[in-house]
Design an enzyme around this catalytic site. Structure first.
Site, PDB file in Angstrom:
ATOM      1  N   CYS A 109      22.666  59.943  40.579  1.00 57.44           N
ATOM      2  CA  CYS A 109      23.762  60.818  41.376  1.00 57.44           C
ATOM      3  C   CYS A 109      23.695  61.965  40.518  1.00 57.44           C
ATOM      4  O   CYS A 109      23.622  62.085  38.837  1.00 57.44           O
ATOM      5  CB  CYS A 109      25.251  60.535  41.402  1.00 57.44           C
ATOM      6  SG  CYS A 109      25.511  58.812  41.852  1.00 57.44           S
ATOM      7  N   ASP A 154      35.407  59.034  38.485  1.00 57.75           N
ATOM      8  CA  ASP A 154      34.492  58.148  40.361  1.00 57.75           C
ATOM      9  C   ASP A 154      35.505  57.492  41.521  1.00 57.75           C
ATOM     10  O   ASP A 154      34.850  57.294  41.802  1.00 57.75           O
ATOM     11  CB  ASP A 154      33.960  56.802  39.213  1.00 57.75           C
ATOM     12  CG  ASP A 154      32.439  57.200  38.563  1.00 57.75           C
ATOM     13  OD1 ASP A 154      32.144  58.126  38.982  1.00 57.75           O
ATOM     14  OD2 ASP A 154      31.835  56.407  38.083  1.00 57.75           O
ATOM     15  N   ARG A 181      20.464  55.378  37.149  1.00 59.59           N
ATOM     16  CA  ARG A 181      20.769  56.119  35.659  1.00 59.59           C
ATOM     17  C   ARG A 181      20.993  55.060  34.921  1.00 59.59           C
ATOM     18  O   ARG A 181      20.219  55.381  33.527  1.00 59.59           O
ATOM     19  CB  ARG A 181      22.615  56.345  36.258  1.00 59.59           C
ATOM     20  CG  ARG A 181      22.385  57.410  34.167  1.00 59.59           C
ATOM     21  CD  ARG A 181      21.988  59.179  35.258  1.00 59.59           C
ATOM     22  NE  ARG A 181      22.316  59.732  33.962  1.00 59.59           N
ATOM     23  CZ  ARG A 181      22.074  60.879  34.184  1.00 59.59           C
ATOM     24  NH1 ARG A 181      20.902  61.332  34.763  1.00 59.59           N
ATOM     25  NH2 ARG A 181      21.512  61.446  32.989  1.00 59.59           N
ATOM     26  N   LYS A 223      29.888  46.884  37.879  1.00 58.48           N
ATOM     27  CA  LYS A 223      28.516  47.410  38.136  1.00 58.48           C
ATOM     28  C   LYS A 223      28.626  48.487  37.089  1.00 58.48           C
ATOM     29  O   LYS A 223      27.660  47.886  35.869  1.00 58.48           O
ATOM     30  CB  LYS A 223      28.220  48.903  38.937  1.00 58.48           C
ATOM     31  CG  LYS A 223      27.746  49.903  38.921  1.00 58.48           C
ATOM     32  CD  LYS A 223      27.401  50.781  40.007  1.00 58.48           C
ATOM     33  CE  LYS A 223      27.266  52.454  39.867  1.00 58.48           C
ATOM     34  NZ  LYS A 223      26.454  52.537  38.663  1.00 58.48           N
ATOM     35  N   ASN A 224      29.318  49.382  36.524  1.00 57.42           N
ATOM     36  CA  ASN A 224      29.123  49.883  35.310  1.00 57.42           C
ATOM     37  C   ASN A 224      29.041  48.934  34.073  1.00 57.42           C
ATOM     38  O   ASN A 224      28.784  49.488  32.811  1.00 57.42           O
ATOM     39  CB  ASN A 224      30.057  51.277  34.820  1.00 57.42           C
ATOM     40  CG  ASN A 224      29.513  52.123  35.861  1.00 57.42           C
ATOM     41  OD1 ASN A 224      28.601  52.761  37.058  1.00 57.42           O
ATOM     42  ND2 ASN A 224      30.550  53.008  35.949  1.00 57.42           N
ATOM     43  N   ARG A 237      24.135  51.326  46.157  1.00 61.76           N
ATOM     44  CA  ARG A 237      23.555  51.261  44.593  1.00 61.76           C
ATOM     45  C   ARG A 237      24.632  50.835  44.271  1.00 61.76           C
ATOM     46  O   ARG A 237      24.347  49.871  42.950  1.00 61.76           O
ATOM     47  CB  ARG A 237      23.823  52.412  44.416  1.00 61.76           C
ATOM     48  CG  ARG A 237      22.178  52.765  44.625  1.00 61.76           C
ATOM     49  CD  ARG A 237      21.767  54.120  43.352  1.00 61.76           C
ATOM     50  NE  ARG A 237      22.785  54.080  42.594  1.00 61.76           N
ATOM     51  CZ  ARG A 237      23.263  54.660  42.371  1.00 61.76           C
ATOM     52  NH1 ARG A 237      23.167  56.392  43.027  1.00 61.76           N
ATOM     53  NH2 ARG A 237      23.889  54.854  40.793  1.00 61.76           N
ATOM     54  N   ARG A 246      21.606  66.426  33.893  1.00 64.06           N
ATOM     55  CA  ARG A 246      22.651  65.802  33.544  1.00 64.06           C
ATOM     56  C   ARG A 246      22.448  65.246  32.214  1.00 64.06           C
ATOM     57  O   ARG A 246      21.280  64.294  32.512  1.00 64.06           O
ATOM     58  CB  ARG A 246      22.929  64.206  34.499  1.00 64.06           C
ATOM     59  CG  ARG A 246      23.990  63.495  34.223  1.00 64.06           C
ATOM     60  CD  ARG A 246      24.017  62.666  35.205  1.00 64.06           C
ATOM     61  NE  ARG A 246      24.737  61.023  34.957  1.00 64.06           N
ATOM     62  CZ  ARG A 246      25.105  59.950  35.911  1.00 64.06           C
ATOM     63  NH1 ARG A 246      24.994  59.965  37.040  1.00 64.06           N
ATOM     64  NH2 ARG A 246      25.947  59.235  35.632  1.00 64.06           N
ATOM     65  N   ASP A 284      21.454  65.148  25.566  1.00 63.17           N
ATOM     66  CA  ASP A 284      21.350  65.326  24.223  1.00 63.17           C
ATOM     67  C   ASP A 284      22.136  63.885  23.117  1.00 63.17           C
ATOM     68  O   ASP A 284      21.714  63.692  22.216  1.00 63.17           O
ATOM     69  CB  ASP A 284      22.122  66.738  24.203  1.00 63.17           C
ATOM     70  CG  ASP A 284      23.371  66.889  24.827  1.00 63.17           C
ATOM     71  OD1 ASP A 284      23.611  66.632  25.790  1.00 63.17           O
ATOM     72  OD2 ASP A 284      23.665  67.372  24.135  1.00 63.17           O
TER      73      ASP A 284
HETATM   74  C1  UD1 Z   1      29.029  57.859  33.535  1.00 59.71           C
HETATM   75  C2  UD1 Z   1      29.029  56.549  34.497  1.00 59.71           C
HETATM   76  C3  UD1 Z   1      29.694  57.496  36.180  1.00 59.71           C
HETATM   77  C4  UD1 Z   1      30.571  58.142  35.821  1.00 59.71           C
HETATM   78  C5  UD1 Z   1      30.513  58.761  34.026  1.00 59.71           C
HETATM   79  C6  UD1 Z   1      31.863  59.148  33.958  1.00 59.71           C
HETATM   80  C7  UD1 Z   1      27.646  54.754  34.636  1.00 59.71           C
HETATM   81  C8  UD1 Z   1      26.127  53.845  34.440  1.00 59.71           C
HETATM   82  N1  UD1 Z   1      27.821  55.814  34.918  1.00 59.71           N
HETATM   83  O1  UD1 Z   1      28.161  58.041  33.870  1.00 59.71           O
HETATM   84  O2  UD1 Z   1      29.939  56.616  36.954  1.00 59.71           O
HETATM   85  O3  UD1 Z   1      31.379  58.983  36.231  1.00 59.71           O
HETATM   86  O4  UD1 Z   1      30.346  57.503  33.279  1.00 59.71           O
HETATM   87  O5  UD1 Z   1      33.032  58.249  33.851  1.00 59.71           O
HETATM   88  O6  UD1 Z   1      28.471  53.870  33.805  1.00 59.71           O
HETATM   89  N2  UD1 Z   1      27.365  64.461  28.343  1.00 59.71           N
HETATM   90  C9  UD1 Z   1      26.578  65.497  27.669  1.00 59.71           C
HETATM   91  N3  UD1 Z   1      25.703  64.926  26.665  1.00 59.71           N
HETATM   92  C10 UD1 Z   1      24.892  64.052  26.737  1.00 59.71           C
HETATM   93  C11 UD1 Z   1      26.019  62.446  27.638  1.00 59.71           C
HETATM   94  C12 UD1 Z   1      26.645  63.058  28.175  1.00 59.71           C
HETATM   95  O7  UD1 Z   1      27.272  66.593  27.510  1.00 59.71           O
HETATM   96  O8  UD1 Z   1      24.467  63.543  26.345  1.00 59.71           O
HETATM   97  C13 UD1 Z   1      28.556  64.943  29.275  1.00 59.71           C
HETATM   98  C14 UD1 Z   1      28.066  65.158  30.725  1.00 59.71           C
HETATM   99  O9  UD1 Z   1      27.208  66.139  31.576  1.00 59.71           O
HETATM  100  C15 UD1 Z   1      29.275  64.330  31.295  1.00 59.71           C
HETATM  101  C16 UD1 Z   1      30.158  64.333  30.070  1.00 59.71           C
HETATM  102  O10 UD1 Z   1      29.110  63.985  29.089  1.00 59.71           O
HETATM  103  O11 UD1 Z   1      30.320  65.944  31.528  1.00 59.71           O
HETATM  104  C17 UD1 Z   1      31.012  62.680  30.587  1.00 59.71           C
HETATM  105  O12 UD1 Z   1      29.247  62.090  30.681  1.00 59.71           O
HETATM  106  P1  UD1 Z   1      29.291  60.526  30.639  1.00 59.71           P
HETATM  107  O13 UD1 Z   1      30.421  59.658  30.707  1.00 59.71           O
HETATM  108  O14 UD1 Z   1      27.867  60.546  29.719  1.00 59.71           O
HETATM  109  O15 UD1 Z   1      28.938  59.734  31.692  1.00 59.71           O
HETATM  110  P2  UD1 Z   1      27.664  58.606  32.292  1.00 59.71           P
HETATM  111  O16 UD1 Z   1      27.346  57.680  31.221  1.00 59.71           O
HETATM  112  O17 UD1 Z   1      26.241  59.459  32.896  1.00 59.71           O
END
Ligand code: UD1
Length: 430
Positions: free
Chosen positions: A117, A312, A93, A22-23, A403, A123, A126
């Site tokens: 989620c 996950d 997302r 999926k991802n 999903r 979430r 930035d």
């Molecule tokens: C992706 C996965 C999700 C998984 C996560 C961590 C997809 C579609 N989703 O989510 O299932 O749980 O990776 O393996 O691939 N953060 C910031 N600022 C940002 C972005 C992230 O502070 O701009 C923080 C988040 O709050 C979190 C951490 O970084 O604490 C990791 O998040 P991130 O790896 O970005 O997760 P996603 O890509 O949203």
């Protein structure tokens, strides 16, 4: 409203086939708009997140046709830059990957903030924004266009840049790659995410003619190249779906061969199952057999970015640890709040104590109950708990599960699980 009805007690046995990741798919589909042409993408999972993305692609002018059960043909010849409204972007997302790909292709993106989620109060995105800005985008382009609900990014020309991510982020790494592949000059992403789906996207983009090095390490280097072309591709197997079935096999004390996997991607999951006393055999290049018998040992898990233990997978392990003798712990170090599923497990008799980012699990026996899925992987945990509980478990809010898991009911039934989906017409989801 649809629910899953599970009767616990059956051991999972036989073989189960894992679908495409999926991802990876949710990053690769948005990437197809970076070049005009016809793509045949194989091993695409039939899940609602993918249907939401094909809707978005069609809104942008692409044609999407399923050639068979898992091959999606995408023709991006007539793609144009259009605003993606909340009705489309809130479905998942990964809609925010269109900010990167629209910006990379058209130097302009207007995409309503994403759904998906929730694992805490916010979430944040930035680091995505900081990355786009480093490449020369203005977000928003003017003060008048500032809007908390919509991301508007505009660049005269995207220029390669050095980007250090303060925190390892899958989403920011992917989004910056999407914007940078066609930029002028070299982009370096430092402290990049190393997840298998990040690597799969880089391999796909390189097949389109991009020049990306270092994906899978924490430094990704991209030499911008405007001449990308459409390509055919086969998406990697889903690491988390595979891990979910491995854990389900262990929790039901079954013996299950999980097929279409990359064992290397499963190492941290395999290690923790072995800690619990579960036998995991790597049969060949693309299958593992998981077997468990009788009492299992407790274990201690800390979630971390890849190659650490994936966040996950923590809720599915949470369900398993309820069935292990003694006290286990899970420390969640990626998300602020990813233990909401423990309250649902408590309804089934689970003995779980959550203090901040640490949950401790006391082994016990689970009983069927009425529970809901708080999010995608929490839903998988409810199913696993239901499969090893005594009696009937009724699981609501299953749209979260649908999903991300293709035909989970059919796949589990074929391995002996007593699970079915039932419609409850009078009941509303709330
Ligand atoms: C992706 C996965 C999700 C998984 C996560 C961590 C997809 C579609 N989703 O989510 O299932 O749980 O990776 O393996 O691939 N953060 C910031 N600022 C940002 C972005 C992230 O502070 O701009 C923080 C988040 O709050 C979190 C951490 O970084 O604490 C990791 O998040 P991130 O790896 O970005 O997760 P996603 O890509 O949203």
């Amino acid at each position: 409203m649809e629910k899953y009805i599970v009767h616990g007690g059956n051991r999972l046995t036989g073989k189960i086939e894992v679908s495409g990741a999926k991802n990876a798919a949710v990053a690769i589909l948005p990437a197809t708009i970076l070049a005009s042409g016809v793509y045949n993408i194989e091993n695409v999972p039939q899940i609602s997140d993918i249907f939401a993305l094909t809707n978005i692609l069609q809104t942008l002018g692409a044609e999407c046709v399923w050639l068979d059960h898992s091959t999606l043909q995408i023709d991006t010849t007539h793609v144009v830059s259009r605003t993606l409204p909340a009705s489309l972007s809130k479905c998942l997302r990964a809609s925010y990957y269109f900010v990167g790909s629209l910006l990379g292709r058209f130097n302009y993106a207007k995409v309503a903030t994403p759904g998906g989620c929730q694992f805490g109060a916010t979430r944040p995105i930035d680091m995505h924004i900081k990355g786009f800005e480093a490449l020369g985008a203005k977000i928003p382009p003017s003060d008048e266009e500032a809007d908390d609900e919509i991301i508007i990014a505009k660049a005269e020309n995207l220029l390669g840049a050095y980007i250090y991510l303060d925190k390892v982020s899958v989403g920011a790494t992917i989004n910056i790659m999407l914007a940078a592949v066609r930029a002028r000059g070299r982009t370096v992403i430092e402290n990049a995410a190393r997840e298998p789906h990040v690597v799969d996207l880089a391999v796909f983009l390189n097949k389109m003619g991009a020049h990306i090095n270092g994906a899978g390490t924490n430094t990704i280097k991209i030499e911008g190249c405007p001449d990308l072309h459409a390509t055919d591709y086969s998406i990697i197997p889903d690491q988390i779906e595979a891990g979910t079935y491995m854990v389900a096999a262990a929790a039901t004390r079954g013996e299950l061969t999980v097929c279409n996997v990359i064992p290397k991607h499963l190492e941290s999951i395999t290690a923790k199952l072995r800690d619990c006393g579960v036998t995991v055999l790597e049969n060949d290049d693309d299958s593992v057999t998981v077997s468990a018998n009788g009492p299992l040992r407790p274990c201690h898990i800390k979630t971390q970015p890849h190659p650490g233990f994936p966040t996950d997978m923590q809720s599915q392990f949470g369900a398993l640890l309820c069935t292990c003798t003694g006290t286990s712990t899970i420390t969640e170090s990626v998300w602020d709040d990813r233990f909401s599923y423990t309250k649902q497990l408590a309804k089934m008799g689970a003995k779980i104590n959550v203090t901040g980012k640490i949950a401790s699990f006391e082994g016990t026996s689970l009983n069927g109950a009425e529970v809901i899925c708080n999010d995608l992987r929490a839903g998988a945990a409810m199913i696993i708990a239901g499969l090893c509980a005594q009696g009937e478990t009724v699981i609501g809010k299953i749209h979260h599960v649908e999903r991300g898991y293709e035909n989970i009911v059919g796949k589990l039934q074929a391995c002996g699980a007593d699970i079915r989906k039932e419609n409850f017409p009078g009941e509303e989801e709330n």
